[in-house]
Design a protein around this motif. Structure first.
Motif, PDB file in Angstrom:
ATOM      1  N   ALA A 174      35.230  54.902  24.701  1.00 20.55           N
ATOM      2  CA  ALA A 174      36.431  54.225  24.225  1.00 20.55           C
ATOM      3  C   ALA A 174      37.693  55.011  24.568  1.00 20.55           C
ATOM      4  N   SER A 175      37.608  56.344  24.491  1.00 18.43           N
ATOM      5  CA  SER A 175      38.819  57.115  24.736  1.00 18.43           C
ATOM      6  C   SER A 175      39.025  57.425  26.218  1.00 18.43           C
ATOM      7  N   LEU A 176      37.991  57.230  27.021  1.00 18.08           N
ATOM      8  CA  LEU A 176      38.112  57.551  28.443  1.00 18.08           C
ATOM      9  C   LEU A 176      38.391  56.335  29.322  1.00 18.08           C
ATOM     10  N   MET A 177      38.115  55.166  28.779  1.00 20.41           N
ATOM     11  CA  MET A 177      38.097  54.008  29.693  1.00 20.41           C
ATOM     12  C   MET A 177      39.503  53.478  30.013  1.00 20.41           C
ATOM     13  N   PHE A 178      39.605  52.903  31.173  1.00 16.43           N
ATOM     14  CA  PHE A 178      40.799  52.153  31.542  1.00 16.43           C
ATOM     15  C   PHE A 178      40.596  50.745  31.047  1.00 16.43           C
ATOM     16  N   GLU A 179      41.507  50.331  30.175  1.00 18.28           N
ATOM     17  CA  GLU A 179      41.409  48.946  29.748  1.00 18.28           C
ATOM     18  C   GLU A 179      42.069  48.098  30.839  1.00 18.28           C
ATOM     19  N   LYS A 180      41.740  46.877  30.887  1.00 16.67           N
ATOM     20  CA  LYS A 180      42.285  45.940  31.879  1.00 16.67           C
ATOM     21  C   LYS A 180      42.186  46.459  33.315  1.00 16.67           C
ATOM     22  N   PRO A 181      41.007  46.768  33.762  1.00 14.34           N
ATOM     23  CA  PRO A 181      40.873  47.154  35.162  1.00 14.34           C
ATOM     24  C   PRO A 181      40.992  45.904  36.046  1.00 14.34           C
ATOM     25  N   THR A 182      41.215  46.118  37.315  1.00 16.12           N
ATOM     26  CA  THR A 182      41.212  44.988  38.241  1.00 16.12           C
ATOM     27  C   THR A 182      39.790  44.459  38.350  1.00 16.12           C
ATOM     28  N   VAL A 183      39.626  43.152  38.148  1.00 15.14           N
ATOM     29  CA  VAL A 183      38.281  42.579  38.205  1.00 15.14           C
ATOM     30  C   VAL A 183      38.256  41.360  39.100  1.00 15.14           C
ATOM     31  N   ALA A 184      37.056  41.083  39.600  1.00 13.04           N
ATOM     32  CA  ALA A 184      36.856  39.826  40.320  1.00 13.04           C
ATOM     33  C   ALA A 184      36.292  38.830  39.328  1.00 13.04           C
ATOM     34  N   ILE A 185      37.017  37.732  39.102  1.00 15.04           N
ATOM     35  CA  ILE A 185      36.549  36.752  38.126  1.00 15.04           C
ATOM     36  C   ILE A 185      35.736  35.692  38.866  1.00 15.04           C
ATOM     37  N   TYR A 186      34.469  35.670  38.506  1.00  4.50           N
ATOM     38  CA  TYR A 186      33.542  34.812  39.228  1.00  4.50           C
ATOM     39  C   TYR A 186      33.900  33.343  39.051  1.00  4.50           C
ATOM     40  N   LYS A 187      33.889  32.657  40.160  1.00  5.48           N
ATOM     41  CA  LYS A 187      34.241  31.243  40.332  1.00  5.48           C
ATOM     42  C   LYS A 187      35.742  31.045  40.472  1.00  5.48           C
ATOM     43  N   LYS A 188      36.543  31.796  39.680  1.00  6.04           N
ATOM     44  CA  LYS A 188      37.989  31.641  39.853  1.00  6.04           C
ATOM     45  C   LYS A 188      38.396  32.361  41.130  1.00  6.04           C
ATOM     46  N   LEU A 206      34.704  46.108  42.931  1.00  4.15           N
ATOM     47  CA  LEU A 206      35.322  45.628  41.697  1.00  4.15           C
ATOM     48  C   LEU A 206      34.234  45.198  40.727  1.00  4.15           C
ATOM     49  N   PRO A 207      34.491  45.361  39.421  1.00  3.34           N
ATOM     50  CA  PRO A 207      33.576  44.739  38.464  1.00  3.34           C
ATOM     51  C   PRO A 207      33.775  43.227  38.516  1.00  3.34           C
ATOM     52  N   ALA A 208      32.652  42.514  38.386  1.00  8.23           N
ATOM     53  CA  ALA A 208      32.753  41.054  38.399  1.00  8.23           C
ATOM     54  C   ALA A 208      32.522  40.547  36.988  1.00  8.23           C
ATOM     55  N   VAL A 209      33.402  39.654  36.529  1.00  9.96           N
ATOM     56  CA  VAL A 209      33.229  39.091  35.194  1.00  9.96           C
ATOM     57  C   VAL A 209      33.280  37.579  35.286  1.00  9.96           C
ATOM     58  N   SER A 210      32.768  36.924  34.241  1.00 16.61           N
ATOM     59  CA  SER A 210      32.866  35.468  34.188  1.00 16.61           C
ATOM     60  C   SER A 210      34.247  35.118  33.651  1.00 16.61           C
ATOM     61  N   ALA A 211      34.543  33.815  33.610  1.00 12.12           N
ATOM     62  CA  ALA A 211      35.876  33.383  33.183  1.00 12.12           C
ATOM     63  C   ALA A 211      36.177  33.853  31.760  1.00 12.12           C
ATOM     64  N   ASP A 212      35.106  33.909  30.887  1.00 15.26           N
ATOM     65  CA  ASP A 212      35.347  34.393  29.523  1.00 15.26           C
ATOM     66  C   ASP A 212      35.068  35.893  29.393  1.00 15.26           C
ATOM     67  N   LYS A 213      35.209  36.578  30.526  1.00 17.73           N
ATOM     68  CA  LYS A 213      35.209  38.052  30.556  1.00 17.73           C
ATOM     69  C   LYS A 213      33.838  38.697  30.351  1.00 17.73           C
ATOM     70  N   HIS A 214      32.766  37.941  30.398  1.00 18.22           N
ATOM     71  CA  HIS A 214      31.446  38.564  30.316  1.00 18.22           C
ATOM     72  C   HIS A 214      31.188  39.385  31.573  1.00 18.22           C
ATOM     73  N   ASN A 268      28.956  41.260  25.109  1.00 20.76           N
ATOM     74  CA  ASN A 268      28.801  41.621  26.511  1.00 20.76           C
ATOM     75  C   ASN A 268      30.071  41.397  27.320  1.00 20.76           C
ATOM     76  N   LYS A 269      31.228  41.370  26.624  1.00 19.97           N
ATOM     77  CA  LYS A 269      32.487  41.239  27.344  1.00 19.97           C
ATOM     78  C   LYS A 269      32.906  42.590  27.895  1.00 19.97           C
ATOM     79  N   LEU A 270      33.484  42.580  29.086  1.00 20.67           N
ATOM     80  CA  LEU A 270      33.916  43.834  29.690  1.00 20.67           C
ATOM     81  C   LEU A 270      35.198  44.322  28.998  1.00 20.67           C
ATOM     82  N   LEU A 271      35.142  45.513  28.500  1.00 18.68           N
ATOM     83  CA  LEU A 271      36.310  46.069  27.799  1.00 18.68           C
ATOM     84  C   LEU A 271      37.124  46.986  28.701  1.00 18.68           C
ATOM     85  N   GLY A 272      36.435  47.624  29.631  1.00 16.16           N
ATOM     86  CA  GLY A 272      37.130  48.546  30.525  1.00 16.16           C
ATOM     87  C   GLY A 272      36.121  49.290  31.363  1.00 16.16           C
TER      88      GLY A 272
END
Lengths: 274, 412
Positions: free
Chosen positions: B276-290, B308-316, B376-380
């Motif tokens: 929690a204290s080391l992570m970058f919040e809001k990293p650049t991500v590839a949003i799958y399908k969008k 890039l980390p890939a997440v779904s539209a609802d950030k999973h 399972n949402k990506l936080l950072g």
């Protein structure tokens, strides 16, 4: 300076004003000493010897048992059984009274700094003032006999009981006292459940010392007709009967060794347990 | 409401307390007060609150006033001024009898030197607090027995305490305190007298016990490692003053003064610092399908990253996409990135420690995705370099600012 004059006045005034009080003390102490003596002389001598020998065996072991058996038989053989029992009764009663007063005083001195400061010089005085000096007022207060003997013995033998009780209580580790207080102990609980049990070996050493000091007053109290073995020794001195003097002396020594070893064993046993 | 509240607590040792107190209010230093009045300021204006069920550690070196402060809480030492409020009641105003009740029922203490009764057995020692309360013998021995089982002293009931090892003696001390079932446990350097191995073991056991009991614990130590292992929050004391209060992580990541950071440097951070204290919040991500192939390429180009980390539209969190795979897909004429997503990767949670995340680096050399445990949402993401800095023991302060900025680009 006529200090002696004023002290004399004071003692005379005390013995006159406190007559009722001294009479009461006299009756009580006499009753105590006499009943102890009566109890000691009640069984036949051999029964008492066996009883004491059994106690010696219980507390110490075979060495002291044999010493007790031979020593006490020797006293009986020399023909001083009744005198020895009279002396023993006087010592036990005096030591008992000395402890009855001394241990509470010791507790008070340990708990209260002011009391400690007050009591210390009095104890010094009691131990260093030659015993003969307070024999005279003792006679004035109580007349001749066993009671003034007991009075002088109590004064002389009380200081170790007070001092060692105070010492024992002050030696109780501070962290244990603090822990006890932290659990909400009252002063009474602290004293009886923690401090006194932990100070017990030292207090028992005081009991032993009190006994020994009491025994050392035997001859001196005989000078005011307290009787017992002291009288035998005194007769030896005054009538230049060397043999009688030694016989009395040997009896005192035997009594001293047995009393010392037995009372010491109580303190030692406790210490090992701790 | 807080369980225990310490308000403006000051403790002064010496004869001229009043004068020392007024000098203290004028803002004079400890040394000046000592010189003028001969009084020592042991605790200076301490203020803090401890919550129900909290494990609160007071840490400081010897002479910092921490043990004196603890003793003010149950008035083994009378505070010179200030209040100690337990359940809305000011302890400093209580009469002797009420104070005894508080000590019997609400606060129990464990001591560095154990403070056990050598003339009693283990069982009797444990039952001692109940005995002082006047609990009947059978009931108190039964209670003592159950606590003895709890702390692992079973089989030692009849032994004398002097024959036990230090660790065992302190178990007796702890059991004696727990037998009273207090709301608050005061522990004064409880493990400091023990061997290091035994100490660690006792710490673990205390943590286990606390998870079952949920007592409010005030624990004193001079060892920051111990403070960090045990404490939910830590108060650091120096020269009678509380100079910082915070969670172990607060203290490690943002020490309030140079004094605190000098301690922090020596601490083994691997097991404390969390994702929690080391992570970058809001990293650049590839949003799958969008984000299709083109969209992902654009994001990579603008951020200068090759994966890039890939997440779904609802950030999973779905996995990672790599530049070379996407270029391949583009060459094959695909529009979506679905086939490029590397799935089933290990993830970390916000509370994962550096120690737990280390194997991730060895495994794949990617940044560590941090996801919410339930959704399972990506936080950072935690960059590799961050992990390496933590493990090599370097402090954040020593790390060059630019490097921090570049961290994300460097390794994702």
């Amino acid at each position: 300076m006529r200090i002696g004059y004023y002290i004399e006045k004071l003692i005379n005034w005390l013995s006159f004003q406190g007559e009722g009080f001294f009479d009461a003390v006299r009756v009580v102490v006499e009753a105590v000493v006499n009943s102890v003596e009566w109890l000691l002389l009640l069984p036949p001598f051999y029964v008492l010897i066996l009883l004491i020998a059994f106690l010696a065996w219980k507390r110490s072991g075979w060495g002291l048992t044999i010493l007790t058996l031979t020593g006490l038989s020797l006293i009986w053989g020399m023909g001083y059984w009744t005198q020895t029992m009279a002396t023993l009764a006087l010592i036990l009663s005096s030591a008992f009274i000395a402890l009855l007063i001394g241990i509470p005083l010791g507790i008070w001195a340990a708990k209260n700094a002011f009391a400690g400061k007050l009591i210390r010089p009095v104890l010094d005085l009691m131990q260093t003032l030659p015993a003969f000096v307070y024999l005279i007022p003792a006679v004035l207060f109580f007349g001749l006999g066993k009671v003034p003997g007991a009075f002088a013995t109590v004064i002389f033998s009380m200081p170790p009981a007070v001092r060692l009780t105070t010492l024992g209580l002050k030696q109780v580790p501070r962290d244990i006292v603090e822990a006890t207080r932290s659990f909400g102990a009252t002063s009474k609980q602290l004293l009886f459940k923690v401090e006194l049990p932990l100070a017990l070996p030292t207090i028992l050493a005081g009991v032993n010392q009190t006994m020994m000091m009491a025994l050392s007053m035997v001859v001196i109290s005989a000078m005011i007709a307290a009787g017992g073995l002291g009288e035998v020794v005194l007769k030896g001195i005054t009538q230049l009967k060397i043999g009688t003097g030694f016989e009395g002396g040997i009896a005192v020594v035997i009594l001293a060794v047995i009393l010392d070893r037995i009372t010491q064993s109580f303190g030692l046993k406790k210490e090992i347990k701790v | 409401m807080s369980k225990l509240k310490i308000e403006a607590l000051t403790l002064i040792f010496g004869k001229e307390k009043e004068e020392a107190l007024s000098l203290l209010k004028q803002g004079k230093s400890k040394a000046e007060i000592l010189k003028k009045t001969g009084c020592t300021v042991a605790v200076k204006n301490a203020n803090f609150e401890i919550e129900q069920g909290e494990f609160f550690v007071i840490m400081g070196l010897s002479g910092s006033g921490k043990s004196s402060l603890l003793r003010c809480l149950n008035r083994l030492i009378e505070p010179t001024s200030g209040k100690v409020i337990l359940n809305q009641v000011d302890i400093t105003s209580l009469q002797d009898q009420q104070l005894q009740q508080v000590r019997r029922k609400e606060m129990a203490m464990v001591f560095q030197k154990f403070g056990l009764l050598p003339h009693r057995s283990v069982l009797e020692n444990v039952a001692f607090g109940l005995e002082l309360q006047g609990v009947a013998e059978q009931e108190r021995l039964e209670k003592a027995q159950s606590v003895i089982n709890l702390v692992g002293l079973h089989g030692y009931e009849q032994q004398h305490t002097a024959s036990l090892s230090g660790g065992m003696q302190q178990r007796v001390g702890l059991a004696r305190a727990l037998a009273n079932d207090p709301e608050i446990l005061l522990m004064d350097e409880a493990f400091s007298a023990l061997d290091p191995l035994i100490r660690t073991q006792m710490q673990d056991e205390l943590i286990d016990l606390q998870q079952k009991m949920h007592k409010t614990i005030v624990f004193i130590t001079h060892d920051l490692d111990e403070a960090i292992r045990l404490g939910d929050r830590i108060a650091i004391m120096k020269d009678g003053e509380v100079i910082q209060i915070g969670t172990p992580e607060d203290i490690l990541t943002s020490p309030a003064t140079a004094y605190v950071s000098s301690f922090v440097e020596k601490v083994d951070r691997k097991s404390i610092v969390t994702a929690a204290s080391l992570m970058f919040e809001k990293p650049t991500v590839a949003i799958y399908k969008k984000d299709g192939v083109e969209g992902s390429l654009r994001k990579m180009r603008s951020s200068g990253l090759t994966s890039l980390p890939a997440v779904s539209a609802d950030k999973h969190f779905l996995g990672f996409v790599y530049l070379k795979d996407i270029l391949e897909l583009k060459a094959q004429g695909h529009k979506t990135i679905e086939k490029a997503i590397l799935r089933d990767l290990p993830v970390a949670y916000p509370e994962s420690t550096v120690e737990q995340m280390l194997p991730f680096i060895a495994e794949n050399g990617r940044a560590v995705p941090v996801v919410d445990k339930d959704s399972n949402k990506l936080l950072g993401i935690v960059a590799q370099t961050s992990l390496l800095i933590e493990t090599t023991g370097a402090c954040w302060q020593n790390v060059n600012g630019n490097m921090m900025d570049n961290l994300q680009k460097e390794i994702v």
